[in-house]
Scaffold this active site. Structure first.
Site, PDB file in Angstrom:
ATOM      1  N   ASP A  39      -6.862  74.145  11.600  1.00 47.48           N
ATOM      2  CA  ASP A  39      -7.351  75.369  12.490  1.00 47.48           C
ATOM      3  C   ASP A  39      -5.799  75.958  13.354  1.00 47.48           C
ATOM      4  OD1 ASP A  39      -9.281  75.614  10.510  1.00 47.48           O
ATOM      5  OD2 ASP A  39     -10.671  75.370  11.423  1.00 47.48           O
ATOM      6  N   CYS A  68       7.821  66.475   8.642  1.00 47.94           N
ATOM      7  CA  CYS A  68       8.005  65.780   9.914  1.00 47.94           C
ATOM      8  C   CYS A  68       6.712  64.660  10.208  1.00 47.94           C
ATOM      9  CB  CYS A  68       8.486  66.656  11.450  1.00 47.94           C
ATOM     10  SG  CYS A  68       6.839  67.677  11.268  1.00 47.94           S
ATOM     11  N   ASP A 112      -6.841  81.104  14.577  1.00 49.59           N
ATOM     12  CA  ASP A 112      -7.573  81.447  13.489  1.00 49.59           C
ATOM     13  C   ASP A 112      -8.858  81.131  13.552  1.00 49.59           C
ATOM     14  OD1 ASP A 112      -6.744  80.284  11.189  1.00 49.59           O
ATOM     15  OD2 ASP A 112      -7.900  78.615  11.461  1.00 49.59           O
ATOM     16  N   CYS A 167       7.494  71.593  13.012  1.00 46.16           N
ATOM     17  CA  CYS A 167       9.151  72.070  12.477  1.00 46.16           C
ATOM     18  C   CYS A 167       8.852  73.028  11.490  1.00 46.16           C
ATOM     19  CB  CYS A 167       9.339  70.990  11.498  1.00 46.16           C
ATOM     20  SG  CYS A 167       8.740  70.637   9.985  1.00 46.16           S
ATOM     21  N   CYS A 192       4.016  74.340   9.364  1.00 44.07           N
ATOM     22  CA  CYS A 192       4.009  72.995   9.489  1.00 44.07           C
ATOM     23  C   CYS A 192       4.458  73.777  10.898  1.00 44.07           C
ATOM     24  CB  CYS A 192       4.805  71.772   9.600  1.00 44.07           C
ATOM     25  SG  CYS A 192       4.642  70.525  10.739  1.00 44.07           S
ATOM     26  N   CYS A 242       2.229  66.501   8.324  1.00 44.10           N
ATOM     27  CA  CYS A 242       3.060  67.418   7.895  1.00 44.10           C
ATOM     28  C   CYS A 242       3.937  66.264   6.087  1.00 44.10           C
ATOM     29  CB  CYS A 242       4.344  67.704   8.172  1.00 44.10           C
ATOM     30  SG  CYS A 242       5.853  68.529   8.016  1.00 44.10           S
ATOM     31  N   GLU A 277      -4.647  86.758  12.453  1.00 45.41           N
ATOM     32  CA  GLU A 277      -4.726  87.575  11.699  1.00 45.41           C
ATOM     33  C   GLU A 277      -5.716  88.295  10.715  1.00 45.41           C
ATOM     34  OE1 GLU A 277      -3.733  83.342   8.027  1.00 45.41           O
ATOM     35  OE2 GLU A 277      -5.043  83.689   9.327  1.00 45.41           O
TER      36      GLU A 277
END
Ligand SMILES: [Zn+2]
Length: 417
Positions: free
Chosen positions: A356, A349, A191, A330, A327, A346, A275
């Site tokens: 990052d 969960c 990232d 999960c 997340c 999250c 990305e």
């Protein structure tokens, strides 16, 4: 595989004068040919072919009093200059027809004496490397080279570059075999951040180097000094040279650092996922400075080139992939997170995420899923994206060879609930 090897060269005063003359002639030939093509376009005549054009703007032009001085320089760089124009046109046509990906390419433009970077290309007939290590250029002479590392093979061409701070470089194109490294198991998602340079899915944080900040401070000081000098004064010229040197220092420092980082990552991992950031889009907004500083596109390009060379994979996860919203534990999609949010829990969960690191883990998962789903199975060779060689940069890079690499597209695999 074509790689570039660049070395600093030290032409004598006389050789500098010859080079300046040749830069000028190559520019005139380029502009004359461009003018002929623009005329033809305006008049609705067919596109003038390069062979005919060469006769007009070089061979015949030499015999006219206005262009007689073209005969005083070697013909090879002039022909190469026309080739560059052909490439510029081809890129334009391909861009218009949609054959070329990426941002749109415009029509070639006239070159100016004031362009910050001057360059010349010699093919095999126009140069050779002498036994004493000097670089012989046709009609220029034997130029001293600082061989900072050995050339791995006989080069097929050399580009001579004069950069804005007045340094000369010889950039050789060499054809070498890829040297695949032994396979490793590690795969990593990266990232690219703003507060830190990058965060890896392993938890490793790559920070913006402090020495780069220092060089940038010096550059800013030089720029302020320049703005205070009276226009046209001798002191202003001196200050401008100082700014150019500071710029070159920043660029070199950043490039060296990027080379080190990317080499290490490629050595340690079999596949790297990133990305597809819309760097151009971001750069227009407020984030402009940090984006440019970070040199993300260079980081990505170096990773891709090294992957192709060393038998690794670089996968690009589509920009629309919500790496900072999912997340990684999960798969729950938690909604947009403003840049200021560095940590979040999250809502499904309850796991606490570092923004990052969570994004890097999502990028890894999405990249791996893309790769598994890609036609041809999970084992893919390294990715190389065709690019025009930009010889001003130092270090090893792919030349203008066209490799059809695969780039993972889409964000398959991760449930986007
Ligand atoms: Zn969760």
């Amino acid at each position: 595989m074509h790689l570039r090897y660049s070395y600093r060269i030290y032409p004598t005063m006389g050789q500098r004068a010859s080079l300046a003359r040749t830069f000028g002639c190559a520019r005139v030939v380029y502009n004359d040919a461009l003018a002929v093509r623009k005329e033809a376009r305006k008049a609705g005549r067919p596109y003038p072919k390069s062979t005919g054009l060469q006769k007009v703007v070089i061979t015949a032009a030499k015999k006219t009093p206005e262009r007689a001085w073209l005969a005083s320089v070697g013909v090879d760089p002039l022909i190469q200059s026309l080739r560059d124009l052909d490439t510029a046109y081809r890129n334009f046509f391909d861009s218009v027809s949609g054959k070329r990906q990426g941002r749109p390419v415009g029509l070639p433009r006239f070159k100016s004496k004031r362009d910050v970077r001057q360059s010349l290309r010699f093919t095999r007939n126009g140069f050779r490397i002498r036994g004493n290590g000097k670089l012989n250029l046709a009609k220029i002479g034997d130029v001293r080279v600082k061989w900072s590392r050995p050339l791995p093979a006989d080069p097929s061409s050399v580009t001579i570059v004069l950069d804005p701070s007045g340094r000369y470089y010889a950039s050789f194109v060499v054809d070498v075999e890829p040297e695949h490294l032994p396979e490793v198991d590690a795969e990593v998602g990266i990232d690219l951040g703003l507060t830190t340079y990058a965060v890896l899915s392993t938890g490793e944080v790559i920070d913006n180097p402090r020495f780069l900040r220092k060089a940038e401070k010096r550059l800013k000081a030089a720029q302020r000094e320049l703005s205070r000098k009276a226009k046209g004064s001798k002191n202003r010229a001196k200050a401008r040279a100082k700014v150019a040197r500071a710029h070159a220092k920043v660029a070199d420092t950043r490039m060296d650092w990027l080379h080190k980082q990317t080499t290490r990552i490629i050595r340690e991992t079999q596949a790297v996922y990133l990305e597809d950031l819309n760097v151009r889009g971001l750069a227009r907004g407020r984030l402009a400075k940090s984006v440019h500083d970070a040199g993300w596109s260079t980081f990505r390009r170096l990773l891709e080139e090294k992957a192709a060379r060393y038998g690794r994979t670089v996968g690009i996860v589509h920009r629309a992939f919500p790496s900072s919203q999912l997340c990684s534990q999960c798969g729950h999609r938690d909604g947009p997170k403003p840049l200021a949010v560095r940590e979040w829990a999250c809502s499904a969960c309850g796991v606490l995420h570092d923004r990052d690191l969570n994004a890097a883990r999502n990028i890894l998962a999405a990249g791996q899923a893309d790769r598994l789903n890609a036609p041809g199975g999970p084992v893919r060779p390294g990715v190389a994206i065709p690019r025009q060689a930009r010889p001003v940069e130092r270090g090893t890079r792919l030349g203008d060879q066209r490799t059809t690499g695969d780039r993972a597209a889409g964000a398959g695999g991760i449930p986007a609930r």
